[in-house]
Write a protein that holds these residues in place. Structure first.
Motif, PDB file in Angstrom:
ATOM      1  N   LEU A  40       8.440  -2.212   1.388  1.00 39.83           N
ATOM      2  CA  LEU A  40       8.977  -1.028   2.068  1.00 39.83           C
ATOM      3  C   LEU A  40       8.472  -0.920   3.499  1.00 39.83           C
ATOM      4  CD1 LEU A  40       8.804   1.679  -0.749  1.00 39.83           C
ATOM      5  CD2 LEU A  40      10.730   0.252  -0.052  1.00 39.83           C
ATOM      6  N   SER A  69       3.291  -3.136   1.980  1.00 43.03           N
ATOM      7  CA  SER A  69       3.260  -2.078   0.972  1.00 43.03           C
ATOM      8  C   SER A  69       4.653  -1.952   0.394  1.00 43.03           C
ATOM      9  CB  SER A  69       2.808  -0.745   1.576  1.00 43.03           C
ATOM     10  OG  SER A  69       3.692  -0.340   2.610  1.00 43.03           O
ATOM     11  N   GLY A  70       4.723  -1.488  -0.850  1.00 45.81           N
ATOM     12  CA  GLY A  70       6.041  -1.367  -1.453  1.00 45.81           C
ATOM     13  C   GLY A  70       5.971  -0.975  -2.906  1.00 45.81           C
ATOM     14  N   VAL A  71       6.958  -1.451  -3.667  1.00 45.00           N
ATOM     15  CA  VAL A  71       7.118  -1.075  -5.073  1.00 45.00           C
ATOM     16  C   VAL A  71       7.150  -2.339  -5.925  1.00 45.00           C
ATOM     17  CG1 VAL A  71       8.632   0.063  -6.750  1.00 45.00           C
ATOM     18  CG2 VAL A  71       8.379   1.013  -4.443  1.00 45.00           C
ATOM     19  N   ASP A  86       5.440   0.849  -9.918  1.00 43.69           N
ATOM     20  CA  ASP A  86       4.220   1.303  -9.234  1.00 43.69           C
ATOM     21  C   ASP A  86       4.330   1.075  -7.734  1.00 43.69           C
ATOM     22  OD1 ASP A  86       3.009   2.092 -11.575  1.00 43.69           O
ATOM     23  OD2 ASP A  86       1.766   0.295 -11.781  1.00 43.69           O
ATOM     24  N   ARG A  87       3.814   2.035  -6.983  1.00 40.36           N
ATOM     25  CA  ARG A  87       3.739   1.914  -5.522  1.00 40.36           C
ATOM     26  C   ARG A  87       2.383   1.315  -5.170  1.00 40.36           C
ATOM     27  NH1 ARG A  87       5.729   6.618  -2.320  1.00 40.36           N
ATOM     28  NH2 ARG A  87       3.593   7.360  -2.481  1.00 40.36           N
ATOM     29  N   LYS A 158      -3.019   0.173  -6.364  1.00 37.51           N
ATOM     30  CA  LYS A 158      -1.994   1.124  -6.782  1.00 37.51           C
ATOM     31  C   LYS A 158      -2.228   2.463  -6.098  1.00 37.51           C
ATOM     32  CE  LYS A 158      -0.184   3.369 -10.951  1.00 37.51           C
ATOM     33  NZ  LYS A 158      -0.392   3.548 -12.410  1.00 37.51           N
ATOM     34  N   ILE A 166       4.340   5.579   1.422  1.00 44.30           N
ATOM     35  CA  ILE A 166       3.965   4.208   1.096  1.00 44.30           C
ATOM     36  C   ILE A 166       4.405   3.221   2.174  1.00 44.30           C
ATOM     37  CG2 ILE A 166       6.027   3.742  -0.295  1.00 44.30           C
ATOM     38  CD1 ILE A 166       2.413   2.678  -1.127  1.00 44.30           C
ATOM     39  N   GLU A 167       5.524   3.494   2.857  1.00 42.02           N
ATOM     40  CA  GLU A 167       6.026   2.555   3.861  1.00 42.02           C
ATOM     41  C   GLU A 167       5.108   2.449   5.070  1.00 42.02           C
ATOM     42  OE1 GLU A 167       7.585   6.602   4.877  1.00 42.02           O
ATOM     43  OE2 GLU A 167       7.362   5.416   3.044  1.00 42.02           O
TER      44      GLU A 167
END
Length: 372
Positions: A40, A69-71, A86-87, A158, A166-167
């Motif tokens: 992200l 960072s991301g999912v 999970d992010r 996490k 999160i981005e």
């Protein structure tokens, strides 16, 4: 049955000092010990550029990026730390079982160069290819200049807070972690102490913010760009110095006649390191995080002076961070308004990576974050 691989968009380094090219790459499904993350956001770091330019001799073509960072999208059969959805923030690789890893100092892992710089997994494979040909990947165990990345459990943190952006958090995995950890962990500056930070890029300004968190009484930033000096004052620096205005050591000692207790050098330039060392008071500690422009650059130290004044020099990797404890600490500080990384960040589409590199080089952007 899941496909064995899929196509992703990636920014590819093909030659030193050349533009990145946007290409379609093929990424494998995660192996038993791997995790597939949809990116992200990914920070653009000086280390990515020195790898492209072969200061770090990773074979080209390469997919770089190490502040992702991301999912989580898929996990291997042996993964227990995270699950799809999970992010996460991604950071550097470490083995988990050497003496330094067991001391919770994974950035000094005895396998750090091989795990982070080789461009390959431990068995020599890549996990990514273009046109059927493998390309260097696994950079810092992630290669996140792409829409997706393969990584490992130990690289991942996490992020449980659903409101954390999160981005924007990827740079906590390297640049911001290095600056903050350098002050909070490596130097461990106590409340009331004095600190001079050399360089007001993302690492240096993260150090300034961390010094405020630590309660340092004197926080001096040495930085040539006026806008960054102004931002540092806004973030809590007590003094700023333009190195073009005169002798830096003289200016620091006008503020602290006995010298500073701590200095933190982010440029890697020998003459700046020498000024940082000369600014120290008795038993002062200098932290070095800047990558030098030339691998052969060396520092000459007057031995009698070093002994007489008890000066200490500490080389620092990743702010001595223990990922699973320190990155959540920084996220909590950010949410509390005490580590405002969003004030340093400007986002660019991944497709504009070369414009982001140019803007960062011109000093127009403190920290570029690429959004696939």
């Amino acid at each position: 049955m899941k496909a064995l691989s899929m196509n992703v968009l990636a920014a590819v380094a093909r030659a030193p000092r050349a533009d990145f090219s946007l290409e379609t790459a093929t990424i494998e499904n995660p192996r038993d010990d791997e995790v597939l993350v949809r990116i992200l956001g990914v920070g653009l770091c000086h280390t990515d550029l020195v790898a492209r330019d072969q200061f770090i001799p990773i074979a080209l073509p390469a997919i770089l990026g190490h502040e992702g960072s991301g999912v989580v999208e898929q996990v291997g059969a042996g993964v227990t730390k995270v699950r799809p959805g999970d992010r996460v923030v991604m950071s550097f690789s470490s083995c988990g079982h050497c003496a330094r890893c067991e001391e919770r100092l994974p950035s000094y892992c005895q396998s750090f160069p091989v795990l982070n710089y080789s461009g390959r997994r431990a068995d020599g494979t890549s996990g990514l290819s273009i046109g059927g040909e493998p390309v260097s990947a696994n950079f810092f165990g992630q290669s996140s200049f792409a829409s997706h990345a393969l990584t490992f459990e130990r690289n991942l943190v996490k992020i449980d807070d659903p409101e954390a952006p999160i981005e924007l958090l990827g740079p906590l995995g390297c640049g911001f972690q290095t600056g903050a950890g350098g002050v909070m962990r490596s130097l461990a500056c106590p409340a009331g102490s004095s600190l001079a930070v050399f360089g007001g890029g993302p690492v240096g300004l993260a150090a300034v913010m961390a010094a405020v968190v630590q309660g340092c009484a004197t926080i001096i930033l040495v930085e040539p760009i006026a806008e960054r000096r102004a931002l540092a004052l806004d973030l809590g620096a007590t003094h700023v110095i333009d190195p073009a205005a005169g002798d830096v050591v003289t200016a620091i000692r006008a503020i602290r006649p006995d010298g500073v207790e701590f200095a933190f050098e982010t440029s890697g330039r020998v003459h700046v390191v020498e000024s940082a060392l000369a600014s120290l008071g008795s038993h002062g500690l200098l932290g070095l995080v800047g990558v030098p422009p030339n691998p052969q650059d060396a520092l000459a130290i007057n031995l009698a002076s070093a002994i007489t004044y008890g000066h200490r020099i500490h080389g620092i990797i990743e702010g001595d961070s223990d990922l699973d404890t320190f990155i959540p600490e920084l996220v909590a500080l950010y949410k509390a308004g005490r580590f405002p990384i969003d004030r340093l960040i400007k986002t660019f589409p991944l497709s504009e990576i070369n414009a982001a590199v140019a803007a960062q080089h011109r000093g127009e952007v403190v920290k570029a974050v690429l959004v696939p």
